[in-house]
Design a protein around this motif. Structure first.
Motif, PDB file in Angstrom:
ATOM      1  N   THR A 264       1.087  -1.253   0.460  1.00 37.99           N
ATOM      2  CA  THR A 264       0.100  -0.196  -0.013  1.00 37.99           C
ATOM      3  C   THR A 264       0.297   1.079   0.190  1.00 37.99           C
ATOM      4  O   THR A 264       0.792   2.253  -0.528  1.00 37.99           O
ATOM      5  CB  THR A 264      -1.107   0.066   0.791  1.00 37.99           C
TER       6      THR A 264
ATOM      7  N   GLY B  91       2.484   1.036  -2.983  1.00 36.35           N
ATOM      8  CA  GLY B  91       1.262   1.780  -4.253  1.00 36.35           C
ATOM      9  C   GLY B  91       1.065   3.742  -4.522  1.00 36.35           C
ATOM     10  O   GLY B  91       0.510   4.238  -5.429  1.00 36.35           O
TER      11      GLY B  91
ATOM     12  N   PHE C  17       2.688   6.186  -7.496  1.00 35.81           N
ATOM     13  CA  PHE C  17       1.560   6.816  -7.983  1.00 35.81           C
ATOM     14  C   PHE C  17       1.695   8.528  -7.422  1.00 35.81           C
ATOM     15  O   PHE C  17       1.328   8.825  -8.493  1.00 35.81           O
ATOM     16  CB  PHE C  17      -0.106   6.511  -7.596  1.00 35.81           C
TER      17      PHE C  17
ATOM     18  N   ILE D 250      -6.951   6.532  -6.924  1.00 35.26           N
ATOM     19  CA  ILE D 250      -6.379   5.270  -7.332  1.00 35.26           C
ATOM     20  C   ILE D 250      -5.611   4.549  -6.087  1.00 35.26           C
ATOM     21  O   ILE D 250      -5.287   3.619  -6.174  1.00 35.26           O
ATOM     22  CB  ILE D 250      -4.670   6.066  -8.311  1.00 35.26           C
ATOM     23  N   ALA D 251      -5.119   5.771  -5.088  1.00 35.22           N
ATOM     24  CA  ALA D 251      -3.863   4.742  -4.309  1.00 35.22           C
ATOM     25  C   ALA D 251      -4.579   3.529  -3.542  1.00 35.22           C
ATOM     26  O   ALA D 251      -4.348   2.878  -3.320  1.00 35.22           O
ATOM     27  CB  ALA D 251      -3.593   5.423  -3.736  1.00 35.22           C
TER      28      ALA D 251
ATOM     29  N   PHE E 159      -5.946   0.931  -5.755  1.00 31.61           N
ATOM     30  CA  PHE E 159      -4.364  -0.152  -5.703  1.00 31.61           C
ATOM     31  C   PHE E 159      -4.512  -1.183  -4.184  1.00 31.61           C
ATOM     32  O   PHE E 159      -4.150  -2.253  -4.116  1.00 31.61           O
ATOM     33  CB  PHE E 159      -3.106   0.761  -5.923  1.00 31.61           C
ATOM     34  N   SER E 160      -4.787  -0.020  -3.278  1.00 30.15           N
ATOM     35  CA  SER E 160      -4.794  -1.458  -1.889  1.00 30.15           C
ATOM     36  C   SER E 160      -5.784  -1.715  -1.451  1.00 30.15           C
ATOM     37  O   SER E 160      -4.877  -3.253  -1.279  1.00 30.15           O
ATOM     38  CB  SER E 160      -4.535   0.049  -1.057  1.00 30.15           C
TER      39      SER E 160
ATOM     40  N   VAL F  77      -4.126  -5.373  -3.928  1.00 27.66           N
ATOM     41  CA  VAL F  77      -3.380  -5.711  -3.867  1.00 27.66           C
ATOM     42  C   VAL F  77      -3.868  -6.087  -2.379  1.00 27.66           C
ATOM     43  O   VAL F  77      -3.453  -7.910  -2.419  1.00 27.66           O
ATOM     44  CB  VAL F  77      -2.107  -4.895  -3.435  1.00 27.66           C
TER      45      VAL F  77
END
Lengths: 115, 131
Positions: free
Chosen positions: B82, B85, B89, B118-119, B122-123, B126
């Motif tokens: 996290t 990511g 980004f 976005i982060a 992504f978190s 993942v």
């Protein structure tokens, strides 16, 4: 001219370029490694060791660790100069972080050497 | 009246209401970039230790794999990814800003908020991948 002796580059412009260049290398390495692990599932020891036994991957790994040293050196300098006004304490902390990043590089050399 | 005198006499806030002061999204994006960077500097130590064990022998590789059956290790790995990511980004956002884009107040705040979204996505992705 005020020189920033504790930072990595010889000037602010030098630091600016080095921070971005090393950041791009680290981004490429991270994306490649996450992509490799995601695409080769289920990951086996043979695939994993096979990847790191190739010369390009060893070079890429060491390149990433050199980039990490530069990126962390400048990044930590930026953070510490903002939050730690005490010069002696800042110097000690900067020393610890830089030695840590240098140790990572040394460890990385030993790790990929033996594969 | 002198201009400087006018400036002194105009209405100013008499105190700062700390409960009403909020960091703008751009400031939060900046501090998170720093925090995630420092977190990863420690995380690399863990990742190098895992890399060393996983490359020395098949047994070492299996022991690293079984390590991730542990809920705490999964959580640590998820935290590292996290942070990675977000930092990655955020770094791309910085590179775009270097080209002169997103430097205005509105575009800067908008790109900072987009970065959070976005982060976060992504978190979550993942997290699903690890579990």
């Amino acid at each position: 001219m005020v020189t920033n002796a504790a930072s990595f580059g010889r000037s602010g412009v030098h630091d600016f370029i080095l921070l971005r260049a090393s950041g791009v290398i680290l981004a490429c390495y991270s994306i490649f490694l996450i992509g490799f692990i995601a695409c080769s599932a289920p990951l086996t020891f043979e695939i994993w060791q096979g990847l790191f036994s190739t010369l390009p991957m060893k070079v890429f790994t060491l390149l990433a660790l050199i980039a990490l040293l530069i990126h962390a050196w400048i990044g930590v300098w930026q953070v510490l100069t903002d939050y730690v006004p005490n010069t002696a304490l800042r110097g000690v902390l900067q020393f610890i972080f830089v030695v840590t990043a240098l140790s990572y590089l040394a460890a990385g050399i030993v790790i990929v050497w033996g594969v | 009246m002198e201009l400087s005198e006018q400036n002194v006499k105009k209405q100013r806030p008499v105190h700062l209401d700390l409960h009403k002061i909020r960091f703008p999204a751009t400031a939060i994006a900046s501090i998170l970039h720093r925090i995630s960077g420092v977190i990863m500097l420690f995380a690399i130590g863990i990742l190098l230790w895992l890399l060393n064990s996983s490359l020395t022998s098949a047994e070492g590789f299996a022991s690293v794999q079984s390590l991730f059956d542990n809920l705490l290790m999964k959580f640590i790995l998820w935290g590292i990814l996290t942070a990675l990511g977000y930092h990655l980004f955020g770094g791309i956002r910085h590179l775009i800003m270097d080209t002169g884009r997103w430097e205005e107040l509105t575009s800067g705040i908008a790109s900072a908020k987009a970065l959070f979204v976005i982060a976060l996505v992504f978190s979550v992705v993942v997290g699903i991948w690890i579990w």
